[in-house]
Design a protein around this motif. Structure first.
Motif, PDB file in Angstrom:
ATOM      1  N   CYS A  48      -5.917  -2.317   0.347  1.00  0.00           N
ATOM      2  CA  CYS A  48      -5.401  -0.943   0.470  1.00  0.00           C
ATOM      3  C   CYS A  48      -6.548   0.053   0.388  1.00  0.00           C
ATOM      4  CB  CYS A  48      -4.359  -0.668  -0.603  1.00  0.00           C
ATOM      5  SG  CYS A  48      -2.850  -1.669  -0.414  1.00  0.00           S
ATOM      6  N   GLY A  67       0.293  -4.932  -4.381  1.00  0.00           N
ATOM      7  CA  GLY A  67      -0.761  -4.455  -3.504  1.00  0.00           C
ATOM      8  C   GLY A  67      -1.069  -5.499  -2.447  1.00  0.00           C
ATOM      9  N   CYS A  81       0.848  -1.196   0.000  1.00  0.00           N
ATOM     10  CA  CYS A  81       0.000   0.000   0.000  1.00  0.00           C
ATOM     11  C   CYS A  81       0.887   1.251   0.000  1.00  0.00           C
ATOM     12  CB  CYS A  81      -0.908   0.022   1.233  1.00  0.00           C
ATOM     13  SG  CYS A  81      -2.106  -1.325   1.305  1.00  0.00           S
ATOM     14  N   ASP A  82       0.269   2.398  -0.238  1.00  0.00           N
ATOM     15  CA  ASP A  82       0.989   3.674  -0.206  1.00  0.00           C
ATOM     16  C   ASP A  82       1.230   4.148   1.223  1.00  0.00           C
ATOM     17  OD1 ASP A  82       1.035   3.762  -2.978  1.00  0.00           O
ATOM     18  OD2 ASP A  82      -0.815   4.945  -3.108  1.00  0.00           O
ATOM     19  N   PHE A  83       0.797   3.374   2.192  1.00  0.00           N
ATOM     20  CA  PHE A  83       0.956   3.684   3.605  1.00  0.00           C
ATOM     21  C   PHE A  83       1.359   2.396   4.307  1.00  0.00           C
ATOM     22  CE2 PHE A  83      -3.454   3.098   2.326  1.00  0.00           C
ATOM     23  CZ  PHE A  83      -3.829   1.974   3.074  1.00  0.00           C
ATOM     24  N   ASN A 131      -3.936   0.359   9.169  1.00  0.00           N
ATOM     25  CA  ASN A 131      -3.272   1.445   8.472  1.00  0.00           C
ATOM     26  C   ASN A 131      -2.552   2.254   9.553  1.00  0.00           C
ATOM     27  OD1 ASN A 131      -2.657   3.997   7.415  1.00  0.00           O
ATOM     28  ND2 ASN A 131      -4.487   4.057   6.118  1.00  0.00           N
ATOM     29  N   GLU A 179       5.065  -5.936  -2.849  1.00  0.00           N
ATOM     30  CA  GLU A 179       5.479  -4.527  -2.991  1.00  0.00           C
ATOM     31  C   GLU A 179       4.896  -3.876  -4.234  1.00  0.00           C
ATOM     32  OE1 GLU A 179       7.041  -1.095  -1.818  1.00  0.00           O
ATOM     33  OE2 GLU A 179       7.566  -2.914  -0.709  1.00  0.00           O
ATOM     34  N   GLU A 180       5.000  -4.535  -5.373  1.00  0.00           N
ATOM     35  CA  GLU A 180       4.526  -3.970  -6.638  1.00  0.00           C
ATOM     36  C   GLU A 180       3.093  -4.401  -6.979  1.00  0.00           C
ATOM     37  OE1 GLU A 180       6.395  -1.752  -8.342  1.00  0.00           O
ATOM     38  OE2 GLU A 180       7.870  -1.956  -6.729  1.00  0.00           O
TER      39      GLU A 180
END
Length: 165
Positions: free
Chosen positions: A161, A126, A49-51, A84, A123-124
Motif C-alpha cells: 500500500c 493490508g 489499502c485505503d484505495f 492503484n 481487508e484488516e
C-alpha cells in the motif's frame, strides 16, 4: 563366532530395512502428478489499502493435498501486477513464486506458512510482499487465501500500500 556375526548382520540389515520402510510410508505424497495449471486473472480488486488496488495475475499454480491433510499451494513463474486505481500511474509488478502450506483449524480458518516470495493481503491486514518464511491465519474465499492476521516471521516484508500510494 561366525554364527554370532551372521546374526548381528541380519539384525542390522533388518533394522535398516524397517527404518527405510517407515520413512517411505511417512513421507508426504502428492495427490496428483499433474503439472501446475495456468493462471490468467485480470481486473481483480484486492482488499487492504485505503484505495482500490487492481491485480492482474499470470503464470502457473497448483494445489497438492498431502497425506497429512495439509495443502501445499505452489506457484512457479507466477507474476502479479498491482495498480492503484485512484492513481493509475502508481503500479508495481512482483514475481511471487513462493508457496503456501495450509493446515485447517477447528474454527474452519487456516494456519498458513508462506515460504519464498508471496503476496499476502486482507481487508484488516493490508497488502504485503513477503520474502522468506512468514505465518498468518487466513480464510480461503472463492479463490485466493485472504489474511485475517498480519504476517509474522523472518525475511523481508514490503508494505505494498505504501509503495502504491
Amino acid at each position: 563366532m561366525d554364527m554370532l556375526l551372521h546374526r548381528r548382520m541380519l539384525v542390522l540389515v533388518a533394522g535398516v530395512a524397517l527404518a527405510l520402510a517407515v520413512v517411505l510410508v511417512l513421507l508426504p505424497r502428492a495427490s496428483s502428478a499433474a503439472p501446475p495449471g495456468d493462471v490468467d486473472v485480470e481486473d481483480v480488486t484486492l482488499p487492504g489499502c485505503d484505495f482500490p488496488v487492481q491485480a492482474d495475475v499470470s503464470g502457473k499454480s497448483k494445489e497438492i493435498v498431502l497425506d497429512s491433510g495439509q495443502t501445499l499451494i505452489t506457484s512457479p513463474n507466477l507474476r502479479i501486477t498491482l495498480t492503484n486505481l485512484t492513481e493509475p500511474t502508481n503500479q508495481v509488478t512482483y514475481v511471487i513464486t513462493g508457496s503456501f502450506l495450509t493446515t485447517e483449524r477447528p474454527d474452519g480458518n487456516l494456519d498458513v506458512e508462506a515460504r519464498g516470495s508471496n503476496l499476502i493481503f486482507g481487508e484488516e491486514v493490508g497488502i504485503f510482499l513477503t520474502v522468506g518464511r512468514f505465518t498468518f491465519v487466513g480464510v480461503e474465499e472463492e479463490g485466493p487465501i485472504v489474511a485475517l492476521t498480519p504476517p509474522t516471521g523472518e525475511g523481508s516484508l514490503t508494505d505494498v500500500c505504501a509503495v502504491l500510494a
